[in-house]
Write a protein that holds these residues in place. Structure first.
Motif, short mmCIF file in Angstrom:
data_model
loop_
_atom_site.label_atom_id
_atom_site.label_comp_id
_atom_site.label_asym_id
_atom_site.label_seq_id
_atom_site.Cartn_x
_atom_site.Cartn_y
_atom_site.Cartn_z
N GLU A 196 0.81 -1.22 0.00
CA GLU A 196 0.00 0.00 0.00
C GLU A 196 0.85 1.28 0.00
O GLU A 196 1.80 1.40 0.77
N LYS A 239 0.83 4.52 1.36
CA LYS A 239 0.12 5.10 2.51
C LYS A 239 1.04 6.13 3.17
O LYS A 239 2.03 5.75 3.81
N SER A 251 -4.39 6.25 12.53
CA SER A 251 -3.67 5.50 13.58
C SER A 251 -2.29 6.08 13.84
O SER A 251 -1.84 6.14 14.98
N ARG A 283 -8.03 -4.45 11.72
CA ARG A 283 -8.19 -3.18 12.46
C ARG A 283 -9.67 -2.88 12.62
O ARG A 283 -10.41 -2.85 11.62
N SER A 324 -4.14 -5.39 7.39
CA SER A 324 -3.77 -4.47 8.48
C SER A 324 -2.99 -5.11 9.64
O SER A 324 -3.32 -6.20 10.10
N GLY A 325 -2.00 -4.35 10.07
CA GLY A 325 -1.28 -4.67 11.30
C GLY A 325 -0.10 -5.61 11.13
O GLY A 325 0.54 -5.98 12.12
N GLY A 365 0.34 -1.86 4.69
CA GLY A 365 0.61 -0.45 4.42
C GLY A 365 1.70 0.11 5.31
O GLY A 365 2.88 0.21 4.91
N SER A 366 1.33 0.46 6.56
CA SER A 366 2.21 1.27 7.42
C SER A 366 3.62 0.71 7.59
O SER A 366 4.59 1.47 7.51
#
Ligand SMILES: O=C(O)c1ccccc1NCC(=O)[C@H](O)[C@H](O)COP(=O)(O)O
Length: 262
Positions: A58, A60, A65, A190, A222-223, A243-244
């Motif tokens: 992703e 991002k 968050s 999430r 996610s996560g 992503g993150s």
């Protein structure tokens, strides 16, 4: 196709509720017509259906968050993700909370042959038309936002030649996605009303989907930060959406490769 119903956004609580109210405001007065049917290429679905666990990486730059994550150039990020083995690219186009925009998606589509997902908070049919116009192969549809209108929006996405990643977070939402005829279901770890992550959500709902006879594509979302996190969905999910942890890594190609190496 007939004009789609508007989802009741008052039913969406928390952070997600604030995001979708603002997004709906952006599309007040937008043309709801989808236009003529477009060819069904199913590139996103095919990319995720390859043997093994595929990566949707992703683009991002920020999130509720984490706040600011990294000032990514979308084209550079897409090139790096492709070099790191990603099967598809997710591009956030929501501007206020995620620092996304149309240009980010256009840049990614122009830079790589990998199928692109428009990751936004679809609350109006014009957002699907835009996704197709901008060259996306797929769009995100969230059951937590669309509720019983999920099936209509899914048909609209298919009418436009888009695959749809139909996202769920609990058993009730999964049942709606299955009933709607989703071909690709994403399970988000999430909780988008509280932003809490529980990596147990994806394995639980993926098993439930398979037990219900779902034969389509399942994505864990996610996560995910380490290969050990990923191990929990190997052999269960067809793909992970990350992503993150990649976006903030400083070396996107290497981070993607390392994350996906068992
Ligand atoms: O990421 C958030 O904080 C967020 C908050 C509210 C609504 C949506 C949000 N994220 C969208 C996503 O689903 C993620 O970008 C995606 O699954 C990747 O997650 P991660 O790897 O944890 O960045």
């Amino acid at each position: 196709m007939s004009v789609l119903s508007a989802p009741d956004l008052k039913r969406v609580p928390g952070v997600l509720g604030r995001i979708v109210e603002l997004r709906a405001g952006d599309y007040v007065g937008a043309d709801p017509q989808l236009g003529a049917p477009r060819p069904d290429e199913r590139r996103f679905e095919a990319a995720l259906g390859a043997p093994g666990l595929s990566l949707i990486a992703e683009v991002k730059r920020a999130s509720p968050s984490e706040g600011a994550i990294a000032p990514l150039d979308p084209a550079d990020a897409a090139r790096a993700y492709a070099a790191g083995g990603a099967a598809a690219i997710s591009v956030l186009t929501e501007p206020r909370y995620f620092d996304g925009n149309r240009e980010a998606l256009l840049d990614v589509v122009a830079t790589t042959d990998l199928p692109a997902l428009r990751k936004d908070f679809v609350v109006h049919p014009a957002m699907l038309r835009e996704a197709a116009d901008w060259g996306a192969s797929a769009a995100l549809l969230m059951v937590s936002v669309l509720h019983e209108h999920t099936g209509e929006y899914l048909s609209a996405a298919h009418h436009l030649g888009l695959d749809a990643l139909v996202e769920v977070h609990d058993e009730h939402e999964l049942d709606i996605a299955l009933e709607a005829g989703a071909r690709i279901i994403g399970v988000n770890n999430r909780d988008l009303t509280t932003l809490k992550i529980d990596l147990g959500v994806s394995p639980r709902l993926i098993r439930r989907a398979r037990d219900a006879g779902f034969t389509g594509v399942l994505v864990a979302e996610s996560g995910y930060r380490t290969p050990q996190d990923i191990a929990a969905v190997r052999g269960l999910a067809d793909a992970v959406l990350v992503g993150s942890s990649l976006a903030g890594s400083g070396d996107l190609a290497r981070a993607a490769r390392d994350l996906m190496t068992p």
